[in-house]
Design a protein around this motif. Structure first.
Motif, short mmCIF file in Angstrom:
data_model
loop_
_atom_site.label_atom_id
_atom_site.label_comp_id
_atom_site.label_asym_id
_atom_site.label_seq_id
_atom_site.Cartn_x
_atom_site.Cartn_y
_atom_site.Cartn_z
N ALA A 106 -4.21 -1.52 -1.04
CA ALA A 106 -3.40 -2.71 -0.79
C ALA A 106 -2.24 -2.84 -1.77
CB ALA A 106 -4.27 -3.96 -0.87
N LEU A 107 -2.39 -2.24 -2.95
CA LEU A 107 -1.34 -2.34 -3.97
C LEU A 107 -0.09 -1.54 -3.61
CD1 LEU A 107 -3.52 -1.90 -7.19
CD2 LEU A 107 -2.46 -4.02 -6.40
N VAL A 108 -0.28 -0.47 -2.84
CA VAL A 108 0.84 0.42 -2.53
C VAL A 108 1.14 0.47 -1.04
CG1 VAL A 108 0.48 1.87 -4.56
CG2 VAL A 108 -0.75 2.40 -2.45
N SER A 115 -3.48 -12.20 -2.36
CA SER A 115 -2.11 -12.05 -1.86
C SER A 115 -1.15 -13.01 -2.57
CB SER A 115 -2.08 -12.33 -0.36
OG SER A 115 -0.75 -12.41 0.12
N THR A 116 0.07 -12.54 -2.80
CA THR A 116 1.11 -13.43 -3.34
C THR A 116 1.86 -14.12 -2.19
OG1 THR A 116 2.74 -11.62 -3.38
CG2 THR A 116 1.44 -11.99 -5.38
N HIS A 117 1.45 -13.85 -0.96
CA HIS A 117 2.08 -14.44 0.22
C HIS A 117 1.05 -15.25 1.01
CE1 HIS A 117 5.04 -11.26 -0.58
NE2 HIS A 117 4.04 -10.40 -0.51
N GLY A 118 1.52 -16.18 1.78
CA GLY A 118 0.67 -16.81 2.79
C GLY A 118 -0.52 -17.59 2.28
N GLN A 119 -1.50 -17.74 3.17
CA GLN A 119 -2.61 -18.63 2.90
C GLN A 119 -3.97 -17.94 2.89
OE1 GLN A 119 -2.51 -21.95 5.56
NE2 GLN A 119 -0.34 -22.34 5.26
N CYS A 120 -4.00 -16.63 2.93
CA CYS A 120 -5.32 -15.98 2.93
C CYS A 120 -5.37 -14.79 1.98
CB CYS A 120 -5.74 -15.55 4.33
SG CYS A 120 -5.00 -14.03 4.93
N ASP A 121 -6.57 -14.53 1.47
CA ASP A 121 -6.85 -13.35 0.67
C ASP A 121 -7.76 -12.45 1.51
OD1 ASP A 121 -5.44 -14.53 -1.38
OD2 ASP A 121 -7.22 -15.19 -2.48
N PRO A 132 7.52 0.67 7.37
CA PRO A 132 7.88 0.00 6.12
C PRO A 132 8.59 -1.34 6.29
CG PRO A 132 9.33 1.87 6.56
CD PRO A 132 8.22 1.95 7.56
N PHE A 133 9.16 -1.60 7.47
CA PHE A 133 9.88 -2.87 7.65
C PHE A 133 8.94 -4.04 7.91
CE2 PHE A 133 9.74 -0.69 11.75
CZ PHE A 133 9.16 -1.64 12.55
N LEU A 134 7.65 -3.77 8.15
CA LEU A 134 6.70 -4.84 8.37
C LEU A 134 6.38 -5.52 7.05
CD1 LEU A 134 3.99 -3.58 10.89
CD2 LEU A 134 5.69 -5.35 11.25
N HIS A 135 6.21 -6.83 7.10
CA HIS A 135 5.80 -7.60 5.93
C HIS A 135 4.42 -7.13 5.47
CE1 HIS A 135 4.59 -11.20 3.61
NE2 HIS A 135 5.89 -11.35 3.42
N TRP A 136 4.13 -7.26 4.17
CA TRP A 136 2.86 -6.79 3.60
C TRP A 136 1.66 -7.36 4.35
CZ3 TRP A 136 -1.32 -9.25 1.28
CH2 TRP A 136 -2.19 -8.43 0.57
N GLU A 137 1.69 -8.65 4.66
CA GLU A 137 0.56 -9.27 5.36
C GLU A 137 0.36 -8.66 6.74
OE1 GLU A 137 1.57 -13.44 4.97
OE2 GLU A 137 -0.30 -13.72 3.85
N ALA A 138 1.47 -8.39 7.44
CA ALA A 138 1.37 -7.78 8.76
C ALA A 138 0.78 -6.38 8.66
CB ALA A 138 2.75 -7.73 9.42
N GLN A 139 1.13 -5.67 7.61
CA GLN A 139 0.57 -4.33 7.40
C GLN A 139 -0.93 -4.41 7.12
OE1 GLN A 139 2.86 -1.70 4.80
NE2 GLN A 139 4.62 -3.05 5.03
N MET A 140 -1.34 -5.41 6.34
CA MET A 140 -2.77 -5.59 6.05
C MET A 140 -3.56 -5.81 7.34
SD MET A 140 -3.72 -5.34 2.83
CE MET A 140 -5.21 -6.33 2.64
N GLU A 141 -2.99 -6.55 8.26
CA GLU A 141 -3.68 -6.84 9.51
C GLU A 141 -3.76 -5.63 10.44
OE1 GLU A 141 -5.21 -9.76 10.44
OE2 GLU A 141 -4.86 -10.41 8.38
N GLY A 186 -0.06 -5.60 -8.42
CA GLY A 186 1.06 -5.00 -7.71
C GLY A 186 2.07 -6.06 -7.34
N THR A 187 3.09 -5.68 -6.59
CA THR A 187 4.14 -6.62 -6.19
C THR A 187 3.63 -7.67 -5.21
OG1 THR A 187 5.80 -4.89 -6.47
CG2 THR A 187 6.44 -6.82 -5.17
N ASP A 188 2.81 -7.25 -4.27
CA ASP A 188 2.37 -8.14 -3.20
C ASP A 188 0.98 -8.73 -3.39
OD1 ASP A 188 4.63 -7.81 -1.16
OD2 ASP A 188 4.07 -5.73 -1.54
N CYS A 189 0.21 -8.17 -4.31
CA CYS A 189 -1.16 -8.65 -4.47
C CYS A 189 -1.75 -8.22 -5.80
CB CYS A 189 -2.04 -8.10 -3.33
SG CYS A 189 -2.31 -6.31 -3.41
N ALA A 190 -2.88 -8.82 -6.11
CA ALA A 190 -3.72 -8.37 -7.21
C ALA A 190 -5.06 -7.98 -6.61
CB ALA A 190 -3.91 -9.48 -8.24
N VAL A 191 -5.71 -6.98 -7.19
CA VAL A 191 -7.02 -6.54 -6.73
C VAL A 191 -8.01 -6.75 -7.88
CG1 VAL A 191 -8.42 -4.64 -5.87
CG2 VAL A 191 -6.02 -4.84 -5.16
#
Length: 204
Positions: free
Chosen positions: A152-154, A58-64, A162-171, A35-40
């Motif tokens: 996580a892909l969608v 994740s394509t962002h940050g320092q953690c998977d 929707p305005f939250l960053h992907w990582e923030a949404q994951m948390e 996906g855009t923000d991650c791979a599963v």
């Protein structure tokens, strides 16, 4: 039993994610989605009772993130011996007291340096009523956890914020609620109860 399982999985994660300069394990990748923000990745984990393991890269940050599902009946057994090369295991008292619970579901935050911390570990009922067929009892938990991982892909497309960053949404994901939603669909039972027992949860 829970502490022993926790230490074993954390050791496996450390081996998997340790820096490239050191020896690391390379588990077999069974399937992958992008996906855009991650791979599963659906990966193989050679652990007694393992039913499903997904790595969300994740394509962002320092953690998977790592999602694991294990079958409690096989976790709560002790090796009694072998017969013609086949291990013989017997249930422990811990399993007999809590036999209504069928699986251990866990979500891990895994840092790029190999350290990890669980967002949540729960023992849950993912098999439903005794009327379910053996095939459904086997497949439904795996399918439910697969859909939890693939969410996580969608995430950005379905989030109520929707305005939250992907990582923030994951948390902010309620993993247990998401699992319950998925298993109800897989069992075709909108009244199914996870009967979840918290083993460890971030913030508690």
């Amino acid at each position: 039993m829970a502490d022993n399982w926790l230490s074993k999985v954390q050791h496996w994660i450390k081996q998997l994610f340790r820096p490239k300069k050191k020896k690391r394990i390379y588990p077999k990748i069974l399937k992958q989605w992008y996906g855009t923000d991650c791979a599963v990745l659906r990966i193989e984990r050679d652990t007694p009772g393992e039913r499903a393991t997904y790595r969300i890269i994740s394509t962002h940050g320092q953690c998977d993130y790592l999602i694991t599902l294990d079958y409690l009946r096989e976790l709560h057994t002790e090796l009694a011996g072998t017969f013609q090369g086949t291990p013989i295991r017997i249930p422990t008292l811990d399993y007999q007291r809590n036999s209504v619970l069928t699986h251990r579901f866990a979500v891990w935050r895994v840092w790029r340096n190999g350290t990890s911390d669980p967002l949540g570990i729960w023992d849950v009922n993912l098999e439903g009523s005794a009327n379910n067929s053996f095939a459904l009892s086997e497949l439904a938990p795996r399918r439910a956890v697969k859909m939890v991982a693939l969410s996580a892909l969608v995430l950005g497309n379905v989030s109520q914020i929707p305005f939250l960053h992907w990582e923030a949404q994951m948390e902010r994901i309620d993993w247990l609620d998401l699992l319950e939603e998925r298993i109800k669909k897989e069992l075709s039972n909108p009244h199914h109860n996870l009967k979840a027992c918290v083993i460890l949860q971030d913030g508690l």
